[in-house]
Enzyme design. Structure first.
Site, PDB file in Angstrom:
ATOM      1  N   ALA A   9       0.829  -1.217   0.000  1.00 12.55           N
ATOM      2  CA  ALA A   9       0.000   0.000   0.000  1.00 12.55           C
ATOM      3  C   ALA A   9       0.858   1.260   0.000  1.00 12.55           C
ATOM      4  O   ALA A   9       0.491   2.275   0.574  1.00 12.55           O
ATOM      5  CB  ALA A   9      -0.926   0.004   1.212  1.00 12.55           C
ATOM      6  N   GLY A  11       1.855   2.788  -2.812  1.00 17.38           N
ATOM      7  CA  GLY A  11       1.645   3.571  -4.037  1.00 17.38           C
ATOM      8  C   GLY A  11       0.924   4.883  -3.759  1.00 17.38           C
ATOM      9  O   GLY A  11       0.287   5.059  -2.727  1.00 17.38           O
ATOM     10  N   ARG A  15      -4.444   9.083  -9.670  1.00 15.57           N
ATOM     11  CA  ARG A  15      -5.670   9.161 -10.464  1.00 15.57           C
ATOM     12  C   ARG A  15      -6.933   9.322  -9.620  1.00 15.57           C
ATOM     13  O   ARG A  15      -8.002   9.582 -10.152  1.00 15.57           O
ATOM     14  CB  ARG A  15      -5.791   7.925 -11.369  1.00 15.57           C
ATOM     15  CG  ARG A  15      -4.951   8.050 -12.625  1.00 15.57           C
ATOM     16  CD  ARG A  15      -5.169   6.862 -13.536  1.00 15.57           C
ATOM     17  NE  ARG A  15      -4.465   5.675 -13.061  1.00 15.57           N
ATOM     18  CZ  ARG A  15      -4.770   4.432 -13.423  1.00 15.57           C
ATOM     19  NH1 ARG A  15      -5.783   4.211 -14.239  1.00 15.57           N
ATOM     20  NH2 ARG A  15      -4.081   3.418 -12.957  1.00 15.57           N
ATOM     21  N   LYS A  22      -4.974   7.005  -1.297  1.00 11.60           N
ATOM     22  CA  LYS A  22      -5.897   6.174  -2.079  1.00 11.60           C
ATOM     23  C   LYS A  22      -6.523   5.050  -1.262  1.00 11.60           C
ATOM     24  O   LYS A  22      -7.742   4.867  -1.268  1.00 11.60           O
ATOM     25  CB  LYS A  22      -5.148   5.594  -3.278  1.00 11.60           C
ATOM     26  CG  LYS A  22      -5.910   4.509  -4.001  1.00 11.60           C
ATOM     27  CD  LYS A  22      -5.324   4.216  -5.351  1.00 11.60           C
ATOM     28  CE  LYS A  22      -4.850   2.797  -5.451  1.00 11.60           C
ATOM     29  NZ  LYS A  22      -4.491   2.433  -6.829  1.00 11.60           N
ATOM     30  N   GLY A  77       9.060  -0.431  -6.674  1.00 13.77           N
ATOM     31  CA  GLY A  77       8.494  -1.627  -7.289  1.00 13.77           C
ATOM     32  C   GLY A  77       8.002  -2.624  -6.254  1.00 13.77           C
ATOM     33  O   GLY A  77       8.344  -2.560  -5.069  1.00 13.77           O
ATOM     34  N   TYR A 349     -39.959  21.592  17.808  1.00 11.77           N
ATOM     35  CA  TYR A 349     -38.556  21.421  18.209  1.00 11.77           C
ATOM     36  C   TYR A 349     -38.520  21.068  19.681  1.00 11.77           C
ATOM     37  O   TYR A 349     -38.970  21.838  20.534  1.00 11.77           O
ATOM     38  CB  TYR A 349     -37.730  22.687  17.952  1.00 11.77           C
ATOM     39  CG  TYR A 349     -36.336  22.543  18.530  1.00 11.77           C
ATOM     40  CD1 TYR A 349     -35.495  21.527  18.066  1.00 11.77           C
ATOM     41  CD2 TYR A 349     -35.879  23.364  19.556  1.00 11.77           C
ATOM     42  CE1 TYR A 349     -34.235  21.338  18.608  1.00 11.77           C
ATOM     43  CE2 TYR A 349     -34.609  23.183  20.104  1.00 11.77           C
ATOM     44  CZ  TYR A 349     -33.802  22.167  19.625  1.00 11.77           C
ATOM     45  OH  TYR A 349     -32.557  21.979  20.163  1.00 11.77           O
ATOM     46  N   ALA A 406     -53.074  26.997  23.552  1.00 15.17           N
ATOM     47  CA  ALA A 406     -52.393  27.222  22.272  1.00 15.17           C
ATOM     48  C   ALA A 406     -51.834  28.634  22.192  1.00 15.17           C
ATOM     49  O   ALA A 406     -52.452  29.587  22.673  1.00 15.17           O
ATOM     50  CB  ALA A 406     -53.359  26.978  21.119  1.00 15.17           C
TER      51      ALA A 406
HETATM   52  C1  UD1 Z   1       1.333  -5.906 -10.615  1.00 12.62           C
HETATM   53  C2  UD1 Z   1       2.098  -7.111 -11.152  1.00 12.62           C
HETATM   54  C3  UD1 Z   1       1.343  -7.690 -12.365  1.00 12.62           C
HETATM   55  C4  UD1 Z   1      -0.078  -8.046 -11.982  1.00 12.62           C
HETATM   56  C5  UD1 Z   1      -0.770  -6.821 -11.384  1.00 12.62           C
HETATM   57  C6  UD1 Z   1      -2.140  -7.204 -10.842  1.00 12.62           C
HETATM   58  C7  UD1 Z   1       4.406  -6.563 -10.649  1.00 12.62           C
HETATM   59  C8  UD1 Z   1       5.709  -6.144 -11.198  1.00 12.62           C
HETATM   60  N1  UD1 Z   1       3.424  -6.689 -11.532  1.00 12.62           N
HETATM   61  O1  UD1 Z   1       1.394  -4.914 -11.630  1.00 12.62           O
HETATM   62  O2  UD1 Z   1       2.001  -8.849 -12.833  1.00 12.62           O
HETATM   63  O3  UD1 Z   1      -0.792  -8.503 -13.123  1.00 12.62           O
HETATM   64  O4  UD1 Z   1      -0.009  -6.294 -10.280  1.00 12.62           O
HETATM   65  O5  UD1 Z   1      -2.812  -6.053 -10.467  1.00 12.62           O
HETATM   66  O6  UD1 Z   1       4.281  -6.810  -9.483  1.00 12.62           O
HETATM   67  N2  UD1 Z   1       3.338  -0.918  -4.550  1.00 12.62           N
HETATM   68  C9  UD1 Z   1       4.079  -0.632  -3.434  1.00 12.62           C
HETATM   69  N3  UD1 Z   1       5.364  -0.213  -3.609  1.00 12.62           N
HETATM   70  C10 UD1 Z   1       5.935  -0.096  -4.833  1.00 12.62           C
HETATM   71  C11 UD1 Z   1       5.160  -0.410  -5.957  1.00 12.62           C
HETATM   72  C12 UD1 Z   1       3.870  -0.828  -5.797  1.00 12.62           C
HETATM   73  O7  UD1 Z   1       3.609  -0.707  -2.310  1.00 12.62           O
HETATM   74  O8  UD1 Z   1       7.108   0.279  -4.904  1.00 12.62           O
HETATM   75  C13 UD1 Z   1       1.958  -1.355  -4.371  1.00 12.62           C
HETATM   76  C14 UD1 Z   1       0.971  -0.452  -5.060  1.00 12.62           C
HETATM   77  O9  UD1 Z   1       0.543   0.594  -4.167  1.00 12.62           O
HETATM   78  C15 UD1 Z   1      -0.149  -1.398  -5.412  1.00 12.62           C
HETATM   79  C16 UD1 Z   1       0.548  -2.746  -5.596  1.00 12.62           C
HETATM   80  O10 UD1 Z   1       1.809  -2.609  -4.975  1.00 12.62           O
HETATM   81  O11 UD1 Z   1      -1.071  -1.526  -4.354  1.00 12.62           O
HETATM   82  C17 UD1 Z   1       0.706  -3.136  -7.077  1.00 12.62           C
HETATM   83  O12 UD1 Z   1       1.560  -2.197  -7.687  1.00 12.62           O
HETATM   84  P1  UD1 Z   1       1.327  -1.702  -9.169  1.00 12.62           P
HETATM   85  O13 UD1 Z   1       2.395  -0.750  -9.525  1.00 12.62           O
HETATM   86  O14 UD1 Z   1      -0.062  -1.245  -9.314  1.00 12.62           O
HETATM   87  O15 UD1 Z   1       1.538  -3.054  -9.987  1.00 12.62           O
HETATM   88  P2  UD1 Z   1       0.916  -3.384 -11.381  1.00 12.62           P
HETATM   89  O16 UD1 Z   1       1.544  -2.575 -12.413  1.00 12.62           O
HETATM   90  O17 UD1 Z   1      -0.548  -3.373 -11.294  1.00 12.62           O
END
Ligand code: UD1
Ligand code: CA
Length: 447
Positions: A9, A11, A15, A22, A77, A349, A406
């Site tokens: 969580a 990210g 959007r 979020k 990532g 009231y 009244a």
């Molecule tokens: C990811 C998967 C993909 C899968 C998809 C399903 C990877 C590389 N890819 O892609 O194969 O089909 O989910 O929805 O894992 N997050 C962090 N820290 C980070 C990056 C992300 O906490 O550094 C969290 C985001 O907040 C999110 C979740 O990880 O809740 C998924 O990250 P996101 O970047 O949305 O991955 P996808 O591109 O959807």
């Protein structure tokens, strides 16, 4: 063996176009990420939430759920996100990993994936209507991210859901050696899902609806609303329909409760009686046999057995409507007890008051509880009768069985069984009305 879970969580969620993180957007009275946490706790997992953006907000909101937090230094990532939780995980044993923005994921599905898990990695997959953006499940290879797919692999519709079970020892062994991917230098968790990973591919796409914008948030709310309503309906609650009625997670419904179209129940309600169409009910208790009729608004109130409230009534905090009492249309009640069988049926009231059993409060009665500085109490005795359009200037006591005429504005107590009328004498002059109208017509030049 103990079960752990990691919720990603960290990210940003640009959007959503929202100042709120979020994963904290409310869905039926619970932050979005709380749904995932709840599902994981339901299967017995000890939950770690990975945070970064708006970290303080997220920590504060989730603290009551009894989870632990891992700080991700920078969102580099999904692989890096899980790595930042490693120090909070056991050395071995199953670890569920999932995203924080898929509130529709059920405990049952997590349990199903866990039941099949044996080796180092089991991944949940589904067949996507449109696989764009997902990692593809490539037979004999594992997960291939869209950016790395060949043209042919892109046509695969079986995709990675983002829900996995890993063995903790496998995570410890592999995560430190992930290689960054160009162009952003991200570390991908999916690099741990190779040809040896077990794939369970028959999950429902709906459960993995990711919430990235407000439209998807609304869609998730709609699906969860129906899911919650269906569960209550099967426990014996009467729903006028499953789509328009909204029941927050803190609401307790008893078998036999009746909910009308568009009823909205939030906070910590307990409802055994009836909530009519388009009522908004928050933190309120409605006893068996009580009826709250169409368009009423209740907040912090209590409605006793056989009491009737509304249509179009407003109960504010501290409104305590006892058994068999009536509160009618356009009546506002705040911090007041209406004892058994008391009635205020129209346009009144009643604030900071006690209305005795069987008393009748006439249309337009106002308890004048506020002098501009302090609030004062009005006490109306059992069986008293307050005539229409009376103003009771508090502090004041009207005794048991007393009658107030009244239109009276009362500034002093009325003893039990007394009659109080405060009214200017009537001036009555006979045979003058038509004369006065003629005078007015002449003045207006219309004679
Ligand atoms: C990811 C998967 C993909 C899968 C998809 C399903 C990877 C590389 N890819 O892609 O194969 O089909 O989910 O929805 O894992 N997050 C962090 N820290 C980070 C990056 C992300 O906490 O550094 C969290 C985001 O907040 C999110 C979740 O990880 O809740 C998924 O990250 P996101 O970047 O949305 O991955 P996808 O591109 O959807
Ligand atoms: Ca008067």
């Amino acid at each position: 063996m103990s079960l752990s879970a990691v919720v990603l969580a960290a990210g940003l969620g640009t959007r959503m176009r929202s100042p709120l993180a979020k994963v904290l957007h409310p869905v039926l009275g619970r932050p979005m990420v709380g749904w995932i946490v709840e599902a994981l706790q339901a299967v017995g997992a000890d939950v770690v939430v990975v945070v970064h953006h708006q970290e303080d907000q997220v920590r504060a909101a989730l603290a009551p759920l009894g989870v632990r937090f891992a700080h991700q230094e920078a969102p580099r990532g999904t692989g890096d996100a899980v790595a930042s939780a490693l120090s909070l995980l056991p050395n071995a044993g199953p670890v569920v990993v999932t995203a924080g923005d898929t509130p529709l994921l059920c405990a049952r599905s997590i349990q199903r994936l866990l039941a099949t898990h044996v080796g180092s990695c089991t991944v949940a997959a589904f067949c996507a209507a449109d696989p764009t953006g997902y990692g593809r499940m490539v037979p004999g290879v594992g997960v291939v991210e869209e950016a790395a797919c060949t043209v042919e692999q892109r046509t695969i519709r079986v995709v990675n859901s983002g829900l996995y079970v890993f063995d903790a020892a496998y995570l410890r062994q592999r995560l430190p050696h992930l290689q960054p991917h160009a162009p952003k230098g991200e570390l991908w968790l999916t690099d741990l899902v190779g040809p040896d990973a077990a794939v369970v591919a028959d999950f429902a796409e709906e459960e993995f609806l990711g919430v990235n914008d407000r439209a998807q948030l609304a869609q998730a709310r709609g699906i969860l609303r129906r899911r919650v309503n269906r569960a209550w309906a099967s426990s014996g609650v009467d729903f006028a329909d499953l789509d328009t009625i909204s029941v927050d997670v803190g609401v307790q419904l008893e078998p036999g409760a009746v909910l009308g179209l568009g009823a909205v129940l939030t906070g910590a309600c307990r409802v055994a009686g009836e909530v009519g169409p388009h009522c908004v009910v928050h933190d309120t208790v409605i006893e068996p046999g009580a009826r709250v009729l169409a368009g009423s608004v209740c907040d912090g109130a209590s409605v006793g057995a056989g009491a009737v409230v509304g249509p179009l009534a407003r109960l504010r905090p501290g409104a305590d409507i006892r058994a068999g009492a009536h509160v009618g249309n356009f009546v506002e009640v705040k911090k007041a007890v209406l004892h058994e069988g008391a009635k205020a049926n129209h346009l009144a009231y009643i604030g900071d008051a006690e209305v005795g059993a069987g008393a009748n409060v006439g249309a337009g009665t106002i308890t004048c509880n506020y002098d501009g500085v302090s609030k004062h109490k009005t006490t109306i005795g059992a069986g008293a009768f307050i005539g229409s359009n009376s103003a009771l200037v508090a502090p004041i006591r009207i005794g048991d069985g007393a009658i107030v005429g009244a239109g009276s504005t009362l500034t002093q107590d009325v003893p039990a069984d007394a009659i109080a009328v405060e009214r200017a004498p009537v001036k009555l002059t006979e045979a003058t009305a038509e004369r006065l109208r003629a005078h007015y017509r002449k003045r207006a030049g219309r004679s």
